[in-house]
Design an enzyme around this catalytic site. Sequence first.
Site, PDB file in Angstrom:
ATOM      1  N   ASN A  12       0.904  -1.282  -0.003  1.00 50.74           N
ATOM      2  CA  ASN A  12       0.112  -0.073  -0.047  1.00 50.74           C
ATOM      3  C   ASN A  12       0.934   1.186  -0.009  1.00 50.74           C
ATOM      4  O   ASN A  12       1.697   1.260   0.745  1.00 50.74           O
ATOM      5  CB  ASN A  12      -0.787   0.014   1.250  1.00 50.74           C
ATOM      6  CG  ASN A  12      -1.911   0.988   1.303  1.00 50.74           C
ATOM      7  OD1 ASN A  12      -1.742   2.394   0.928  1.00 50.74           O
ATOM      8  ND2 ASN A  12      -3.200   0.582   1.420  1.00 50.74           N
ATOM      9  N   HIS A  60      -3.346   0.528  -3.565  1.00 51.19           N
ATOM     10  CA  HIS A  60      -3.465  -0.622  -2.380  1.00 51.19           C
ATOM     11  C   HIS A  60      -2.245  -1.497  -2.624  1.00 51.19           C
ATOM     12  O   HIS A  60      -1.804  -1.757  -3.780  1.00 51.19           O
ATOM     13  CB  HIS A  60      -4.847  -1.257  -2.307  1.00 51.19           C
ATOM     14  CG  HIS A  60      -5.726  -0.228  -1.756  1.00 51.19           C
ATOM     15  ND1 HIS A  60      -7.112  -0.648  -1.296  1.00 51.19           N
ATOM     16  CD2 HIS A  60      -5.748   1.023  -1.437  1.00 51.19           C
ATOM     17  CE1 HIS A  60      -7.733   0.397  -0.952  1.00 51.19           C
ATOM     18  NE2 HIS A  60      -6.989   1.473  -0.784  1.00 51.19           N
ATOM     19  N   GLU A  83      -2.582  -4.849  -3.496  1.00 48.11           N
ATOM     20  CA  GLU A  83      -2.870  -5.736  -4.654  1.00 48.11           C
ATOM     21  C   GLU A  83      -2.541  -5.040  -5.914  1.00 48.11           C
ATOM     22  O   GLU A  83      -1.985  -5.399  -6.838  1.00 48.11           O
ATOM     23  CB  GLU A  83      -4.168  -6.219  -4.612  1.00 48.11           C
ATOM     24  CG  GLU A  83      -4.587  -7.162  -3.393  1.00 48.11           C
ATOM     25  CD  GLU A  83      -5.097  -6.010  -2.171  1.00 48.11           C
ATOM     26  OE1 GLU A  83      -5.529  -6.714  -1.329  1.00 48.11           O
ATOM     27  OE2 GLU A  83      -4.907  -5.046  -1.851  1.00 48.11           O
ATOM     28  N   SER A 107      -7.486  -8.755   3.823  1.00 44.78           N
ATOM     29  CA  SER A 107      -8.862  -9.233   3.225  1.00 44.78           C
ATOM     30  C   SER A 107      -8.842  -7.925   2.096  1.00 44.78           C
ATOM     31  O   SER A 107      -9.153  -6.765   2.301  1.00 44.78           O
ATOM     32  CB  SER A 107     -10.073  -9.376   3.809  1.00 44.78           C
ATOM     33  OG  SER A 107     -11.203  -9.582   3.164  1.00 44.78           O
ATOM     34  N   CYS A 120     -10.282  -5.216  -0.159  1.00 44.79           N
ATOM     35  CA  CYS A 120     -11.433  -4.197  -0.329  1.00 44.79           C
ATOM     36  C   CYS A 120     -12.220  -4.345  -1.676  1.00 44.79           C
ATOM     37  O   CYS A 120     -11.839  -5.150  -2.473  1.00 44.79           O
ATOM     38  CB  CYS A 120     -11.041  -2.865  -0.324  1.00 44.79           C
ATOM     39  SG  CYS A 120     -10.011  -2.274  -1.819  1.00 44.79           S
ATOM     40  N   CYS A 132      -9.773  -3.591  -4.809  1.00 46.64           N
ATOM     41  CA  CYS A 132      -8.861  -4.653  -5.174  1.00 46.64           C
ATOM     42  C   CYS A 132      -9.533  -5.776  -5.472  1.00 46.64           C
ATOM     43  O   CYS A 132      -9.022  -6.687  -6.401  1.00 46.64           O
ATOM     44  CB  CYS A 132      -8.036  -4.841  -3.856  1.00 46.64           C
ATOM     45  SG  CYS A 132      -6.974  -3.541  -3.475  1.00 46.64           S
ATOM     46  N   ASP A 157      -8.340   4.982   4.205  1.00 50.71           N
ATOM     47  CA  ASP A 157      -7.807   4.015   3.432  1.00 50.71           C
ATOM     48  C   ASP A 157      -9.139   3.193   3.002  1.00 50.71           C
ATOM     49  O   ASP A 157      -9.204   2.829   1.664  1.00 50.71           O
ATOM     50  CB  ASP A 157      -6.770   3.180   3.953  1.00 50.71           C
ATOM     51  CG  ASP A 157      -6.030   2.528   2.963  1.00 50.71           C
ATOM     52  OD1 ASP A 157      -5.569   2.851   2.002  1.00 50.71           O
ATOM     53  OD2 ASP A 157      -6.140   1.102   3.091  1.00 50.71           O
TER      54      ASP A 157
END
Length: 160
Positions: free
Chosen positions: A42, A53, A55, A80, A82, A85, A145
């Site tokens: 991130n 982010h 990912e 996990s 979002c 992503c 975020d």
Amino acid sequence: MQTDVEIMDLAIGQARRSLAEGGIPIGAVLVADGEVLGVGHNRRVQKGSVVLHGETDALEAAGRLPASTYARSTMVTTLSPCQMCTGAVLLYGIPKVVIGENRTFMGAEDLLRAHGVEVVVLDSDECVQMMRAFIADNPSLWNEDIGEPDSLLSYERLEK
């Protein structure tokens, strides 16, 4: 071939890197056929970005790839994913997501599963502790975020 846990160690290293840079401690790794294609973390704070982010940073680091490569890939992420992503995983047809933890934040895992993505949650205590400490020290930044108004909502989740 590396295991999910070994690849998660790379993602955790990326999360630590983000934290050391003053960012949010979330890291990710894109792999296919045992080969690391891209790593990321991130970097919203560091780059003043709205989309970097962990990912999406890993996808960016991997560069343009053919659809056939994404179709054999796994996204490994410390937290996990979002909605954004998750959307990237679905857009590129990545069939498997390995998640370090989903206790501090539950992303769109149900959406991934509904689209046939294999979701593996490792429930890593290291990932949980890193996020809990960060959120406790930086609640406003964390809420920013994840697109939450700055409220007690996020703090209450930590107590559960």
